[in-house]
Enzyme design. Structure first.
Site, short mmCIF file in Angstrom:
data_model
loop_
_atom_site.label_atom_id
_atom_site.label_comp_id
_atom_site.label_asym_id
_atom_site.label_seq_id
_atom_site.Cartn_x
_atom_site.Cartn_y
_atom_site.Cartn_z
N SER A 13 1.10 -1.20 -0.05
CA SER A 13 -0.61 -0.29 0.05
C SER A 13 0.67 1.26 0.02
CB SER A 13 -0.82 -0.20 1.91
OG SER A 13 -0.19 0.25 2.75
N GLY A 14 2.52 1.52 -1.01
CA GLY A 14 2.85 1.99 -0.57
C GLY A 14 2.27 3.12 -1.80
N GLY A 52 13.28 13.85 -0.01
CA GLY A 52 13.79 14.53 -1.21
C GLY A 52 12.74 15.14 -2.53
N GLU A 120 19.58 17.09 -7.37
CA GLU A 120 20.33 16.36 -5.76
C GLU A 120 21.23 15.49 -6.39
OE1 GLU A 120 17.42 13.75 -4.90
OE2 GLU A 120 16.38 15.07 -3.22
N HIS A 238 22.06 4.49 2.05
CA HIS A 238 22.87 6.29 1.94
C HIS A 238 23.91 6.75 2.52
CE1 HIS A 238 20.64 10.03 2.27
NE2 HIS A 238 19.55 9.88 1.43
N ARG A 285 25.47 8.57 -5.32
CA ARG A 285 25.69 8.09 -3.87
C ARG A 285 26.70 7.11 -3.62
NH1 ARG A 285 18.88 7.47 -2.84
NH2 ARG A 285 19.01 9.53 -2.87
N HIS A 346 18.96 1.78 2.29
CA HIS A 346 18.25 2.48 1.73
C HIS A 346 17.08 2.11 0.52
CE1 HIS A 346 15.93 6.98 1.74
NE2 HIS A 346 16.73 6.38 -0.11
N ARG A 381 21.25 3.64 -8.37
CA ARG A 381 20.10 4.19 -8.26
C ARG A 381 20.71 5.67 -8.83
NH1 ARG A 381 15.39 6.83 -5.26
NH2 ARG A 381 16.91 5.90 -3.16
N SER A 386 13.19 7.09 -7.98
CA SER A 386 12.24 5.67 -7.82
C SER A 386 10.59 6.08 -7.02
CB SER A 386 13.55 4.97 -5.85
OG SER A 386 12.71 6.69 -5.07
#
Length: 537
Positions: A13-14, A52, A120, A238, A285, A346, A381, A386
């Site tokens: 349920s995201g 972010g 970013e 991360h 990253r 992360h 990534r 995402s």
């Protein structure tokens, strides 16, 4: 045992699962409605922790272009991103962002009412949308939850887990078995469409930014069912999680803070990123994570520091209200004090291998969001890609299903019947306390399958995980949610460690100290479970 049927089942349920449900309901004929299964409560997922923002390659952002975004994504992906996938997701960004606005998702705007974009790491221009300053995931999820809750064609099972996919001898998914964590009862749910939207694997590691539910459930479900999984060795750590332990995870200090000018420093306030990469704090990253990890090792400390005092205090309060508040709760005023930070697990680039329509290798089984491996992220990534992948793929799977007949299956074969029989007949009397087993697994993964890897550590991890498996006799049916989670954690941990051992190179987030080179040829690692045995495609 209860039996029911739906036109589509969404597990998770995201943001990916919620948006998929809304788009399918909007565009597809549904004789039996949609079911969302969530093992927590609606609105509690990894998505809500995304601070972010979300990449938005929008036409009104004249400094940006899909060509620029594609280039940045391919560079970050370390040779494993699929050009066609990257291109599709980038080119559909504008359309999907505009559609999200119709569902009540409100991104931050300036005084002229124009959408605002931030920068970013590894992005060449400002293109990251944000909401609520630094609460993008939560704001998006709240808006979509509100829409789902008011939709009569969408049912929600809370506090429930999908524990088995029903796949027949023709390699077609016909539904799933659901375990209710409150009543401890099982239900067989039949459907022609099952969509995995279960998120990631952060809780496999001692230090993570992920909430307690990120235990790799969808990956374990897909693996047990025989689906092809891809690039499982690629775990993104991360570089800047708040180095103060919470109950279940570490609070994320968004990459956007560095995008606004914050610097990484040691305890004396000395900057160090120039020693590792010319892009300094805005390097990809994996580079920043290894730099922080190396500085911690050299100085024998458990953190480095993020100096955000160079950012105007008014901007901090407006742009990062939640980070500022969290720091204050820990007696840190980020307008005046250094923030102690350290790497943490992360995001997961590996997952169920899918095409752009989110189809897996099993007919009727789809995967979207972090549980999938579409070829967008490759080996590392790009920041804030995402959430974009979540919504574009959710939108596209709904488009694809327009032409499908979504009637629940009327017949099942002996393979499915025998699987259901396991859950109807096996009886266990004693619950297993897996608390200490989970802690030990997390320690193994952090120490041996973490930021730096080598053959010795990976073999040690596999051996240690095998020993843990002997202490946990369950293979299919379990007694509790915690047992099911540990079952899934064991499966996925062994897969990650085995795939990491097989990849004899350093690429993106997968870093082998005994194989520092990157191979000239970039090859995906594909793995499947054939008749109970791990096999590499």
């Amino acid at each position: 045992m209860k039996y029911s049927k739906y036109s589509a089942i969404i597990i998770g349920s995201g943001i990916a699962g919620l948006y998929a449900a809304l788009k399918i309901e909007q565009q597809v004929k549904l004789p039996d409605g949609i079911l969302i299964i969530t093992k927590s409560k609606l609105g509690e997922s990894n998505s809500r922790y995304a601070q972010g923002g979300m990449v938005g390659v929008l036409k009104e952002n004249v400094k940006d272009s899909t060509e620029s975004h594609i280039t940045d994504t391919l560079k970050a992906g370390a040779g494993l991103s699929e050009l066609n996938t990257v291109k599709f997701i980038s080119e559909n960004s504008d359309r999907v962002v505009k559609d999200l606005l119709k569902f009540g998702v409100e991104f931050d705007r300036n005084e002229n009412g124009e959408l605002t974009f931030t920068l970013e790491a590894a992005h060449s221009v400002n293109r990251v949308l944000h909401a609520g300053g630094d609460a993008t995931g939560r704001m998006m999820e709240q808006a979509l939850c509100k829409q789902v809750q008011s939709n009569s064609n969408i049912d929600v099972y809370e506090k429930s887990l999908a524990v088995e996919l029903l796949v027949d001898s023709n390699n077609t998914c016909k539904g799933c078995i659901v375990f209710n964590d409150v009543t401890h009862e099982y239900e067989i749910v039949y459907s022609p469409v099952v969509i995995l939207a279960t998120g990631g694997i952060g809780q496999l590691y001692k230090y993570t930014t992920n909430p307690s539910g990120a235990t790799g459930d969808g990956l374990a479900l897909a693996y047990n069912a025989g689906a092809v999984l891809q690039d499982l060795e690629f775990v993104q750590f991360h570089p800047t999680a708040l180095a103060i332990d919470g109950e279940e995870n570490r609070f994320l200090i968004s990459e956007a803070v560095r995008g606004e000018g914050a610097k990484l420093v040691d305890s004396d306030g000395q900057e160090f990123m120039h020693k590792y990469d010319s892009r300094k704090e805005l390097a990809p990253r994996d580079i920043v994570t290894r730099a922080n990890y190396n500085e911690m090792s050299l100085n024998n400390t458990d953190c480095v520091y993020l100096n955000a005092t160079c950012i105007d205090s008014e901007k901090i309060l407006k742009r990062f209200p939640n980070i500022y508040k969290k720091c204050l709760e820990n007696n840190i005023d980020m307008t005046k004090d250094f923030i102690p930070v350290a790497p943490a697990a992360h995001y997961y680039m590996g997952g169920v291998k899918t095409n752009i329509e989110s189809q897996s290798s099993i007919t009727g089984l789809y995967a979207i969001g972090e549980v999938s491996s579409t070829g967008l992220h490759g080996g590392n990534r790009l920041a804030s890609n995402s959430l974009l992948e979540c919504v574009v793929c959710a939108y596209e799977v709904a488009e694809f299903l327009k032409s499908e007949s979504l009637y629940a299956p009327k017949q099942i074969d002996e393979k499915i019947k025998s699987l259901i029989n396991i859950y109807e007949s096996e009886i266990y009397s004693d619950e297993i306390d897996v608390t200490s087993l989970k802690t030990e697994l997390k320690d193994i993964m952090w120490s041996c399958v973490g930021i730096l890897r080598d053959e010795k550590s990976l073999i040690s991890a596999i051996d240690a995980l095998e020993r843990l498996a002997k202490e946990f006799p369950r293979r299919r049916k379990c007694l509790t949610k915690s047992e099911y989670e540990f079952r899934n954690m064991l499966i996925v941990s062994k897969l990650i460690a085995t795939c990491a051992l097989n990849r004899k190179e350093s690429r993106g987030a997968h870093y082998r100290t005994d194989y520092l080179q990157t191979n000239e040829t970039s090859v995906h690692s594909l793995v499947t479970n054939q008749e109970g045995e791990l096999s590499f495609a």
